[in-house]
Write a protein that holds these residues in place. Structure first.
Motif: not given
Ligand code: BTN
Length: 327
Positions: A91-117
């Motif tokens: 619903d709210e986040t500082d930046s979807t890029n920052s969330r996606a980076r965290e997911l990248g570091d945690q090993g989430h797969p190719d194609g993972t999508v973050v989206i925010a309102d």
């Protein structure tokens, strides 16, 4: 009867019976939960904006889904192979890029999508902020793990530029253009911004984040007063609002198709798609490259994403960074 009931379970059941009533008894039996759990979930879905009819002796019927960026809705309508394999909604986040980076570091797969309102600290290029009010626009970041060298990372920027332009065209019927290196314009004004980030080592890319912000339904008063460039939204250009859900689905479909083409055939299909959407190929321009200004005719994109400009004395210049103005 102790199973945890997810929104998705009940919505899927409704989708199996489009327009029909499903009795509380049937839902409870099929999903292995109590009638009370079903009723509570129906109430919750209504709070989320779903319109659900309830008729005694017939049961429940999904009358309408909200045009909110609800993950259940997005998931159910995605026709993609890689992009959206995992979908994370805020619903709210500082930046979807920052969330996606965290997911990248945690090993989430190719194609993972973050989206925010909405974003509270949306990042733009060159350390700028990206206006991210709720309820109107698209703020999304896609985590990709292409098997490429870091040198080729910038090529993915063109994948997102083409996908955004085609998605805008499809949902609005308008004719967006791409501007080198990574803007998308409507009527000559910026309608979307791309901020791609890469995590790599010398031997290869760990992941790339395609950060995409699209001004869909933003009104003129919502743009920051201090913008350095003319900006617009799809709704302002079209004169009517556009469904965020439909746009997001269309965007992920194009991203998926273009990314698959890139993995399969390399940068060439992306270059031709981008050149078709770029008004400046074949036209005279002036490029401000900080240390000097180059005048010439745009010839297209090089294999590393550089802009190729033929100067008036016949030299081909390869421009890695700069500001292009048509003459
Ligand atoms: C630009 O300055 O043109 C780039 C703007 C990029 C904005 C998007 S919104 C989603 C993603 N998350 C961010 O914090 N930035 C990008």
């Amino acid at each position: 009867m102790s199973k945890k009931l997810e929104h998705e379970d009940i919505l899927n059941l409704f989708r199996e019976h489009p327009g029909d009533f499903v009795s509380g008894e049937e839902i409870s039996q099929k999903l292995g939960v109590s009638r009370t759990a079903v009723w509570k979930k129906i109430r919750l879905l209504r709070d989320l904006g779903y319109s659900i009819d309830a008729v005694t002796s017939r049961g429940y019927r999904l009358a309408a889904s909200p045009d909110a960026l609800l993950i259940e809705e997005l998931r159910s309508g995605l026709e993609t192979r890689i992009v959206g394999r995992e979908l994370v909604f805020f619903d709210e986040t500082d930046s979807t890029n920052s969330r996606a980076r965290e997911l990248g570091d945690q090993g989430h797969p190719d194609g993972t999508v973050v989206i925010a309102d909405r974003q509270t600290a949306g990042k733009g290029r060159l350390g700028r902020t990206w206006a991210s009010p709720p309820g109107v626009n698209i703020y999304t970041s896609v985590l990709l793990r292409p098997p490429i060298l870091p040198f080729d990372g910038p090529q993915l920027t063109f994948v997102s530029a083409v996908a955004v332009a085609l998605a805008i065209r499809d949902v609005s019927g308008l004719s967006p253009r791409v501007k080198w290196p990574n803007d998308v314009l409507l009527g000559g004004k910026k309608v979307a911004g791309l901020l791609n980030e890469m995590n790599a080592e010398t031997e290869g890319v760990r992941y790339i984040i395609l950060g995409i912000g699209v001004n869909l339904n933003m009104e003129a008063a919502q743009f920051p007063a201090d913008l350095r460039y003319p900006a617009t939204s799809v709704a302002l250009e079209k004169g009517e609002t556009v469904s965020r859900l439909a746009f997001a689905r269309t965007l992920y479909r194009h991203l998926d198709r273009l990314y698959l083409a890139y993995l399969d055939r390399g940068f060439a299909p992306i270059i031709s798609a981008w050149e078709e959407l770029c008004d400046l190929v074949g036209r005279p321009v002036e490029v401000d490259c900080q240390s000097r200004v180059i005048r010439g005719t745009v010839e297209g994109l090089d294999s590393d994403g550089a802009l190729l400009v033929r100067t008036d004395d016949g030299v081909q210049e390869k421009i890695m960074a700069g500001d292009v103005r048509p003459l």
